[in-house]
Design a protein around this motif. Structure first.
Motif, PDB file in Angstrom:
ATOM      1  N   TYR B 192       0.831  -1.207   0.000  1.00 34.64           N
ATOM      2  CA  TYR B 192       0.000   0.000   0.000  1.00 34.64           C
ATOM      3  C   TYR B 192       0.864   1.255   0.000  1.00 34.64           C
ATOM      4  O   TYR B 192       0.462   2.305   0.511  1.00 34.64           O
ATOM      5  CB  TYR B 192      -0.944  -0.006   1.208  1.00 34.64           C
ATOM      6  N   ARG B 193       2.020   1.121  -0.573  1.00 32.14           N
ATOM      7  CA  ARG B 193       2.992   2.208  -0.588  1.00 32.14           C
ATOM      8  C   ARG B 193       2.399   3.526  -1.094  1.00 32.14           C
ATOM      9  O   ARG B 193       2.711   4.600  -0.587  1.00 32.14           O
ATOM     10  CB  ARG B 193       4.146   1.789  -1.500  1.00 32.14           C
ATOM     11  N   HIS B 194       1.515   3.455  -2.069  1.00 32.76           N
ATOM     12  CA  HIS B 194       0.915   4.661  -2.651  1.00 32.76           C
ATOM     13  C   HIS B 194      -0.002   5.397  -1.664  1.00 32.76           C
ATOM     14  O   HIS B 194      -0.373   6.532  -1.887  1.00 32.76           O
ATOM     15  CB  HIS B 194       0.132   4.295  -3.917  1.00 32.76           C
ATOM     16  N   LYS B 195      -0.395   4.705  -0.583  1.00 32.61           N
ATOM     17  CA  LYS B 195      -1.266   5.350   0.416  1.00 32.61           C
ATOM     18  C   LYS B 195      -0.473   5.916   1.593  1.00 32.61           C
ATOM     19  O   LYS B 195      -1.053   6.526   2.488  1.00 32.61           O
ATOM     20  CB  LYS B 195      -2.254   4.332   0.989  1.00 32.61           C
ATOM     21  N   LEU B 196       0.806   5.681   1.627  1.00 32.06           N
ATOM     22  CA  LEU B 196       1.596   6.051   2.808  1.00 32.06           C
ATOM     23  C   LEU B 196       1.886   7.553   2.853  1.00 32.06           C
ATOM     24  O   LEU B 196       2.117   8.185   1.823  1.00 32.06           O
ATOM     25  CB  LEU B 196       2.928   5.299   2.828  1.00 32.06           C
ATOM     26  N   PHE B 197       1.872   8.083   4.055  1.00 35.29           N
ATOM     27  CA  PHE B 197       2.270   9.472   4.275  1.00 35.29           C
ATOM     28  C   PHE B 197       2.982   9.517   5.627  1.00 35.29           C
ATOM     29  O   PHE B 197       2.477   8.983   6.613  1.00 35.29           O
ATOM     30  CB  PHE B 197       1.048  10.394   4.273  1.00 35.29           C
ATOM     31  N   GLY B 198       4.142  10.149   5.667  1.00 36.47           N
ATOM     32  CA  GLY B 198       4.935  10.158   6.887  1.00 36.47           C
ATOM     33  C   GLY B 198       4.788  11.450   7.683  1.00 36.47           C
ATOM     34  O   GLY B 198       4.569  12.523   7.123  1.00 36.47           O
ATOM     35  N   LEU B 199       4.890  11.331   9.005  1.00 33.93           N
ATOM     36  CA  LEU B 199       4.964  12.514   9.863  1.00 33.93           C
ATOM     37  C   LEU B 199       6.325  12.517  10.551  1.00 33.93           C
ATOM     38  O   LEU B 199       6.857  11.469  10.909  1.00 33.93           O
ATOM     39  CB  LEU B 199       3.860  12.494  10.922  1.00 33.93           C
ATOM     40  N   GLU B 233      13.375   9.497   8.787  1.00 32.30           N
ATOM     41  CA  GLU B 233      13.418  10.427   7.648  1.00 32.30           C
ATOM     42  C   GLU B 233      14.238   9.844   6.494  1.00 32.30           C
ATOM     43  O   GLU B 233      13.918  10.067   5.327  1.00 32.30           O
ATOM     44  CB  GLU B 233      13.954  11.795   8.097  1.00 32.30           C
ATOM     45  N   ARG B 234      15.277   9.081   6.845  1.00 28.22           N
ATOM     46  CA  ARG B 234      16.031   8.377   5.803  1.00 28.22           C
ATOM     47  C   ARG B 234      15.136   7.353   5.089  1.00 28.22           C
ATOM     48  O   ARG B 234      15.165   7.216   3.869  1.00 28.22           O
ATOM     49  CB  ARG B 234      17.241   7.661   6.408  1.00 28.22           C
ATOM     50  N   LEU B 235      14.337   6.671   5.891  1.00 26.56           N
ATOM     51  CA  LEU B 235      13.397   5.708   5.302  1.00 26.56           C
ATOM     52  C   LEU B 235      12.432   6.398   4.340  1.00 26.56           C
ATOM     53  O   LEU B 235      12.204   5.929   3.213  1.00 26.56           O
ATOM     54  CB  LEU B 235      12.609   5.002   6.418  1.00 26.56           C
ATOM     55  N   TYR B 236      11.841   7.532   4.780  1.00 28.09           N
ATOM     56  CA  TYR B 236      10.904   8.257   3.915  1.00 28.09           C
ATOM     57  C   TYR B 236      11.570   8.609   2.582  1.00 28.09           C
ATOM     58  O   TYR B 236      10.971   8.443   1.508  1.00 28.09           O
ATOM     59  CB  TYR B 236      10.424   9.564   4.569  1.00 28.09           C
ATOM     60  N   SER B 237      12.798   9.091   2.661  1.00 26.06           N
ATOM     61  CA  SER B 237      13.492   9.496   1.432  1.00 26.06           C
ATOM     62  C   SER B 237      13.776   8.294   0.538  1.00 26.06           C
ATOM     63  O   SER B 237      13.512   8.310  -0.665  1.00 26.06           O
ATOM     64  CB  SER B 237      14.820  10.180   1.758  1.00 26.06           C
ATOM     65  N   VAL B 241       8.427   8.118   0.323  1.00 26.62           N
ATOM     66  CA  VAL B 241       7.174   8.360   1.041  1.00 26.62           C
ATOM     67  C   VAL B 241       7.070   9.863   1.293  1.00 26.62           C
ATOM     68  O   VAL B 241       7.952  10.444   1.920  1.00 26.62           O
ATOM     69  CB  VAL B 241       7.161   7.615   2.404  1.00 26.62           C
ATOM     70  N   PRO B 242       6.000  10.520   0.823  1.00 25.36           N
ATOM     71  CA  PRO B 242       5.873  11.955   1.102  1.00 25.36           C
ATOM     72  C   PRO B 242       5.721  12.161   2.609  1.00 25.36           C
ATOM     73  O   PRO B 242       5.128  11.318   3.286  1.00 25.36           O
ATOM     74  CB  PRO B 242       4.587  12.352   0.369  1.00 25.36           C
ATOM     75  N   PHE B 243       6.257  13.233   3.125  1.00 24.15           N
ATOM     76  CA  PHE B 243       6.121  13.464   4.570  1.00 24.15           C
ATOM     77  C   PHE B 243       6.168  14.945   4.889  1.00 24.15           C
ATOM     78  O   PHE B 243       6.596  15.748   4.061  1.00 24.15           O
ATOM     79  CB  PHE B 243       7.209  12.706   5.350  1.00 24.15           C
ATOM     80  N   ILE B 244       5.671  15.285   6.086  1.00 20.85           N
ATOM     81  CA  ILE B 244       5.801  16.667   6.552  1.00 20.85           C
ATOM     82  C   ILE B 244       6.330  16.687   7.981  1.00 20.85           C
ATOM     83  O   ILE B 244       6.122  15.756   8.749  1.00 20.85           O
ATOM     84  CB  ILE B 244       4.493  17.481   6.486  1.00 20.85           C
TER      85      ILE B 244
END
Lengths: 269, 269
Positions: B192-199, B233-237, B241-244
């Motif tokens: 479900y990678r396309h649904k992921l969003f990181g904080l 944050e390394r994982l998100y990059s 995974v988009p994140f804020i």
């Protein structure tokens, strides 16, 4: 289809709230589109293209509800062929005159992190920790304790009051484990009787809601719903617990009615 | 202290939203008071007394933000010595002209039970059932899956998106049970990678929040916070995974930013 846009260099929540309230008075269908954080010239140019496309797609100018702090960006957006409603702007001058103080527009003041923000986050955590009778040892910290039979809206109402107003709400289900024939207030709740507020529903509506969960069960049957609701309403009357019938109300309306009856303080702004 | 009143024959939520947005531009402290469901002459008389008392208490007329459907009640309220701002009324005529349709004011249209209401209740239940990685077998139904280390705001954001917009949000914590040294996306999330969003948060802020929960623990230490956040944050990059970074944002702002980045549909009106 007519388009309605809600545009801001902030969250656009105020533009949405105002625009929706206004348009809800008209028997017209709209295609709604919210465009938040339009905070530089490049994004404003993109929005301008979107507005122009809406004009050519629908043959009619879209209605545009906007709140901008940045005057240049505002000028850009109001010059793309939409019909613009600048509802804050219209009221700034009269309020300035009345208060004798100049307005100081800043982005993120309405929906940013304020002094009461932690109240709200703490209240959300409280509602989750004290949902569905999970704990009974934190009721001293509750502002309000919602009670009612299963599926009468206690959890969404608790969360809404926390999220919107920072009010700490525990909720306790009067379940079919209880002896409904001789329904009593659980002794843990008795000492907090002044914090109790009951929810009830029409038996038809409760039957529908429970049937979505467990169709054909005893739990969802009309007879069971009718019985539980009658007993719980008798309990509310006997114990003088204020209550409302939430059958026709949204969670916002239920929350507003509870606040109107209890006079609890809103921690928000 | 100057008084500000929000008065309506409905929930007064629209009056609150508008009045708060307007007053937040002024560096003035107000005593806020919301008076919903003023729907008969008797209640209007009571409100009138309250307004007159505010005038005599503070020596200045209160500011009154109101939305009334009932014209008689409106006339009563606007004649009690307050300074009244009827912001909807001002815009009705121009919108009527633009749409070529007469407005049909009704109470409870803005915040009542609408076609999208069940969406919102279902989404709240979904968020609760799928909070904190509790379940992994309903992710196919998620509109969005929030990920992040413990205490970065996943749960309040999930609930807000559900409550406000009917968006189904699961959230999954990257906990210290995971091997942070070689942090991977859990395999249940990969599909479900396309649904992921990181904080994410600043390590200072995370340290403060965790210290409130478990002061002096390894979990709350600056070193641990800094380490976990760097790894995540390394994982998100690495996984795109988009994140804020939510350090300076309220739950409303975080939600609006996520919607702006993901273009998810709002189910509200």
């Amino acid at each position: 289809m007519r388009y309605a846009f809600y545009i801001s260099d902030g969250t656009a929540l105020t533009a949405e709230a105002f625009g929706h309230a206004l348009l809800s008075m008209f028997p017209v269908n709209f295609e709604h589109k919210t465009l938040p954080f339009i905070d530089n010239q490049e994004k404003a140019n993109e929005v301008c293209k979107t507005i122009k496309k809406a004009v050519s797609d629908s043959g009619e100018p879209p209605l545009i509800f906007h709140t901008f702090v940045n005057e240049k960006l505002k000028a850009k957006i109001t010059d793309c062929g939409g019909i613009c409603y600048d509802f804050l702007d219209h009221f700034i001058a009269p309020v300035e005159k009345e208060l004798g103080v100049k307005a100081e527009p800043k982005t993120h003041r309405t929906h940013g992190v304020h002094k009461n923000y932690n109240f709200r986050i703490d209240a959300i955590n409280y509602a989750l920790d004290n949902d569905d009778g999970k704990r009974l040892n934190q009721l001293d910290k509750a502002d309000l304790i919602l009670i009612g039979v299963s599926r009468t809206g206690k959890t969404p109402t608790s969360l809404y009051l926390a999220m919107q107003y920072g009010i700490k709400v525990a909720n306790y289900p009067l379940t079919d484990d209880d002896d409904f024939e001789r329904l009593q207030l659980p002794k843990e709740l008795k000492q907090y009787r002044h914090k109790l507020f009951g929810l009830t529903l029409s038996s038809q509506r409760l039957h529908e809601i429970r049937s979505q969960r467990r169709e054909g069960s005893q739990y969802a049957s009309m007879a069971q719903c009718r019985f539980e609701l009658a007993e719980v309403e008798r309990l509310y009357s006997r114990e003088a617990v204020p209550f409302i019938n939430s059958t026709h109300y949204s969670v916002e309306e239920i929350a507003a009615k509870i606040l109107a009856k209890t006079n609890l303080e809103r921690h928000r702004y």
